[in-house]
Design a protein around this motif. Structure first.
Motif, short mmCIF file in Angstrom:
data_model
loop_
_atom_site.label_atom_id
_atom_site.label_comp_id
_atom_site.label_asym_id
_atom_site.label_seq_id
_atom_site.Cartn_x
_atom_site.Cartn_y
_atom_site.Cartn_z
N MET A 36 0.82 -1.20 0.00
CA MET A 36 0.00 0.00 0.00
C MET A 36 0.86 1.26 0.00
O MET A 36 0.52 2.31 0.56
CB MET A 36 -0.95 -0.03 1.19
N ARG A 39 -1.06 17.72 -0.03
CA ARG A 39 -0.37 16.73 -0.84
C ARG A 39 0.76 17.41 -1.57
O ARG A 39 0.67 18.57 -1.93
CB ARG A 39 -1.35 16.12 -1.83
N VAL A 76 1.42 11.82 -5.67
CA VAL A 76 0.37 11.28 -6.54
C VAL A 76 -0.17 12.43 -7.35
O VAL A 76 -0.58 13.44 -6.79
CB VAL A 76 -0.77 10.67 -5.71
N PRO A 77 -0.16 12.30 -8.68
CA PRO A 77 -0.60 13.42 -9.52
C PRO A 77 -2.03 13.85 -9.20
O PRO A 77 -2.86 13.01 -8.86
CB PRO A 77 -0.54 12.85 -10.94
N THR A 136 -5.38 14.63 -10.37
CA THR A 136 -6.13 14.32 -11.58
C THR A 136 -6.87 15.52 -12.14
O THR A 136 -6.98 15.68 -13.35
CB THR A 136 -7.18 13.24 -11.30
N GLN A 157 -10.22 4.88 -15.85
CA GLN A 157 -11.21 4.59 -14.83
C GLN A 157 -12.53 4.27 -15.53
O GLN A 157 -12.90 4.94 -16.49
CB GLN A 157 -11.35 5.83 -13.94
N LEU A 192 -16.58 4.10 -15.49
CA LEU A 192 -17.80 4.54 -14.82
C LEU A 192 -18.97 3.74 -15.35
O LEU A 192 -19.09 3.56 -16.55
CB LEU A 192 -18.05 6.02 -15.09
N LEU A 234 -19.38 6.34 -8.14
CA LEU A 234 -18.45 5.41 -8.78
C LEU A 234 -18.53 4.07 -8.07
O LEU A 234 -18.54 4.01 -6.84
CB LEU A 234 -17.02 5.93 -8.67
N LEU A 235 -18.59 3.02 -8.86
CA LEU A 235 -18.66 1.69 -8.30
C LEU A 235 -17.28 1.07 -8.41
O LEU A 235 -16.75 0.94 -9.51
CB LEU A 235 -19.68 0.87 -9.09
N ILE A 236 -16.68 0.73 -7.29
CA ILE A 236 -15.32 0.20 -7.34
C ILE A 236 -15.23 -1.15 -6.66
O ILE A 236 -15.59 -1.30 -5.49
CB ILE A 236 -14.35 1.18 -6.68
N PHE A 237 -14.76 -2.14 -7.39
CA PHE A 237 -14.57 -3.47 -6.82
C PHE A 237 -13.15 -3.59 -6.31
O PHE A 237 -12.21 -3.15 -6.97
CB PHE A 237 -14.81 -4.55 -7.86
N ARG A 294 -4.62 -6.89 -6.52
CA ARG A 294 -4.37 -5.95 -7.59
C ARG A 294 -5.34 -4.79 -7.55
O ARG A 294 -4.98 -3.62 -7.60
CB ARG A 294 -4.56 -6.69 -8.91
N ARG A 337 -7.10 -3.86 -5.07
CA ARG A 337 -6.96 -3.10 -3.83
C ARG A 337 -5.83 -2.10 -3.94
O ARG A 337 -5.92 -0.98 -3.44
CB ARG A 337 -6.71 -4.04 -2.66
N ARG A 347 -4.83 -0.71 -6.67
CA ARG A 347 -5.37 0.33 -7.54
C ARG A 347 -6.25 1.28 -6.74
O ARG A 347 -6.18 2.51 -6.89
CB ARG A 347 -6.22 -0.31 -8.63
N ALA A 361 -6.15 1.90 -3.56
CA ALA A 361 -5.34 2.70 -2.64
C ALA A 361 -4.77 3.91 -3.38
O ALA A 361 -4.82 5.04 -2.89
CB ALA A 361 -4.21 1.86 -2.07
N GLN A 362 -4.27 3.65 -4.56
CA GLN A 362 -3.74 4.71 -5.41
C GLN A 362 -4.83 5.75 -5.70
O GLN A 362 -4.62 6.95 -5.60
CB GLN A 362 -3.24 4.08 -6.72
N TYR A 363 -5.97 5.21 -6.01
CA TYR A 363 -7.10 6.04 -6.38
C TYR A 363 -7.51 6.96 -5.24
O TYR A 363 -7.76 8.16 -5.43
CB TYR A 363 -8.26 5.10 -6.73
N ALA A 410 -5.62 7.78 -2.69
CA ALA A 410 -4.51 8.69 -2.40
C ALA A 410 -4.56 9.91 -3.31
O ALA A 410 -4.17 11.00 -2.92
CB ALA A 410 -3.19 7.96 -2.56
N ALA A 411 -5.08 9.71 -4.50
CA ALA A 411 -5.19 10.82 -5.44
C ALA A 411 -6.42 11.67 -5.14
O ALA A 411 -6.70 12.62 -5.85
CB ALA A 411 -5.24 10.30 -6.87
N HIS A 412 -7.13 11.31 -4.10
CA HIS A 412 -8.33 12.05 -3.70
C HIS A 412 -9.29 12.26 -4.85
O HIS A 412 -9.77 13.37 -5.07
CB HIS A 412 -7.94 13.41 -3.09
N ARG A 413 -9.56 11.19 -5.55
CA ARG A 413 -10.43 11.33 -6.70
C ARG A 413 -11.90 11.29 -6.35
O ARG A 413 -12.77 11.39 -7.21
CB ARG A 413 -10.10 10.27 -7.75
N LEU A 459 -6.08 9.20 5.23
CA LEU A 459 -6.16 10.15 4.11
C LEU A 459 -7.20 11.24 4.38
O LEU A 459 -7.39 12.13 3.56
CB LEU A 459 -6.53 9.41 2.83
#
Lengths: 351, 351
Positions: free
Chosen positions: A1, A13, A58-59, A61, A108, A110, B110-113, B118, B120, B122, B124-126, B128-131, B153
């Motif tokens: 992680m 950030r 982390v960029p 977005t 990503q 949707l 957004l629906l995220i599995f 792998r 997970r 992704r 975490a990255q997502y 972290a980017a505060h998307r 976060l």
DNA sequence: AGGTACCGTGGGAGCGCTCCCACCAGTGAT
DNA sequence: ATCACTGGTGGGAGCGCTCCCACGGTACCT
């Protein structure tokens, strides 16, 4: 992680600028490293990567989307109510393929339902705001205005089943014509000759192609085409049931039925049972989709399998190409990219 | 599908600036109108709205996100493989409630599995980017690191079933304790007294609470708690089957079973049938969830209904409050918001 | 020696918005 | 007449990034 060490002193950030300072390079160079440009020396790249790791960069977005005018997101639009989405294995298989193809990507996905008018209005707004780089369209009816809207907004799109032979959008489909032929030829090879066909909704192009396949397989076998053996259904259980009743009334000597979907076949099966016909002894039955229904039917249903997951994967491939290609309109639209995937007959005891 | 008249002369989408020019006002004023600020005179507002309509202006989400540091999107995170998502009606019901609550909003779902490692990573990255502005967490196990990651976060989150009595995240849950009591009291009121319980996965807090409910209902009825009447399951059909076999072996005189889920009850039913017990004559059976399985079981299964759709709606309410509230950390975290919704016993012929 | 080509790099300009401060009436209290 | 507000408004600054131009350096020709 991942690690995420110290942050920019102000607690927020870290930004590109901070990474650049830390690595002792300019902003542009960091950007190049982040985006995998080859025009960076190995030493510099390593230094930047180290700084990125140390700061846990982390960029952002939103900033990227604003500056580059892209979102790195695509939408899977389902013009159906959510209920149908969950009920039909078609969608979950499709989603699996799409997800798999996308997992090597930064893109990503949707998931957007557009079953009701309300939802459609929202979607229109959403697309107008260009919140996605591209759109995957599944299960679209012939008269749906969505494809035109997308064209007008110049948003790349791929459609899962072409709306007609003259489809302008890139599309991925299974070989409905060939699949239907497989089904009919299978029944004929089993010694049946009075083969009926219950169609799908005829405003769906794929359903028409299945009828074409049925017709030509019969005619190629020298049996001719008796229009009385064709009855319209609508992909539902009830429609299959009703059509089967009509067919039995008209042609009591039917010895085989090719149904345009497994659900339709389930309806037909019920009508056959009610009429005292045994499956497969009296009437052989073949469905289409090879869904869970087919496997669990009594008796298990012979069915034409479509490679739906594969279709999902191919649609993403096409769409990503389309998104990447976005050239200045010149050479676009001419090279129509229509893709057709082979089907496979799964033989079970209903035939 | 809205008008969209003339565009900015350069062919691109119109900007705030262009709308402002057209309406003869400043940028700030247009922004205020767009965002529904009350500090705008009616005349000005009308002028701006007219200009917006004429130009077909749609705000640029990326620019807004960058400037305002919010995304207007929330994620529904499902820490399960997609397959389970489609298989269990729990998720589709939840999604329906969430979708409904969100449809009055500008918020995008957004629906995220996050079933595989792998995925997970992704995710975490997502995050972290505060998307996303907030996260809805469903079906989380006790040892899942996700909630901690979110806390770290500082992303607002709401969890569907608390991980323990000391859950720190805002949560929405149904009354597992009360639901279990309803089930047991129902069985007792039907004249049963040797009531067994097949539990769910005990690392799920809700499953523990159901055991608590079972225990106390039995003890309140003056029957005492025979630990031998409790057998651990895991929410699966196979687990229910195995547990029932164990229970029958241990207590052949059991006259009722409360299973922690409908699927579990289905397994128990099979074991009971194999042992020659009739339902409900010899053994009464009650499940939990009131899913499709319950309605279609033979005989139809009495079950405890959870208001899942309602839970979805409430979760959104909580989350949106949380997102809006984001005050400077001071007063947060103290007022824990835990919400518990009542269950309802749906009586059918299995009891 | 000068010319031409590139490569790797730095940094200005700008994407379209929100935030916030400054400003201008108008209003009522002093 | 002066002051203190207040509601309504304009516009500068800046969010964090990409794009692209300009620059120095090296290498390879004439």
């Amino acid at each position: 992680m991942a690690t995420h060490g110290a942050r920019g002193r102000s607690g927020g950030r870290p930004t590109l600028e901070e990474v650049a300072a830390r690595a002792g390079v300019g902003r542009g160079t960091v950007s190049r490293v982040i985006n995998g440009s080859p025009r960076v020396s190995d030493a510099t790249r390593a230094a930047v990567e180290a700084a990125v790791a140390e700061l846990g960069y982390v960029p952002n977005t939103a900033a990227r989307a604003l500056a580059a005018n892209r979102t790195d997101a695509i939408a899977l639009v389902v013009p159906e109510p959510e209920t149908r989405f969950f009920a039909e294995p078609y969608f979950s298989d499709m989603l699996k393929g799409v997800g798999a193809a996308l997992s090597d990507t930064e893109m990503q996905l949707l998931l957007i339902f557009a079953g009701s008018d309300r939802e459609r209005a929202r979607l229109a707004q959403y697309l107008a705001a260009h919140r996605v780089d591209g759109v995957l369209l599944v299960s679209v009816h012939a008269d749906d205005p969505l494809p035109d809207l997308l064209a007008q907004l110049e948003i790349p799109a791929v459609i899962s089943g072409p709306r007609s032979a003259a489809e302008t959008l890139p599309s991925v489909d299974s070989d409905n014509y060939g699949g239907a032929r497989q089904a009919v030829e299978h029944l004929l090879s089993r010694g049946r000759s009075r083969v009926a066909h219950i169609t799908g909704r005829l405003d769906v192009y794929g359903a028409q192609r299945r009828v074409d396949g049925y017709r030509e397989a019969m005619s190629d076998a020298g049996l001719g085409v008796d229009e009385g053996l064709i009855e319209a259904g609508d992909f539902t259980e009830e429609g299959g049931h009703r059509a089967m009743e009509v067919l039995l009334e008209r042609h009591p000597d039917i010895d085989a039925v090719f149904a345009a979907s497994d659900v339709t076949a389930a309806g037909a099966r019920r009508a056959l049972r009610e009429a005292g016909r045994r499956i497969p002894e009296d009437v052989a039955l073949v469905g289409y989709d090879d869904s869970a229904i087919a496997r669990h039917m009594e008796p298990p249903l012979t069915s034409v399998r479509q490679p739906i997951e594969e279709m999902g994967r191919r649609m993403i491939d096409l769409l990503l190409t389309e998104v990447a290609d976005r050239r200045p309109l010149a050479s676009r639209g001419l090279d129509r990219r229509q893709m057709v995937l082979a089907t496979e007959l799964v033989s079970r005891s209903s035939s």
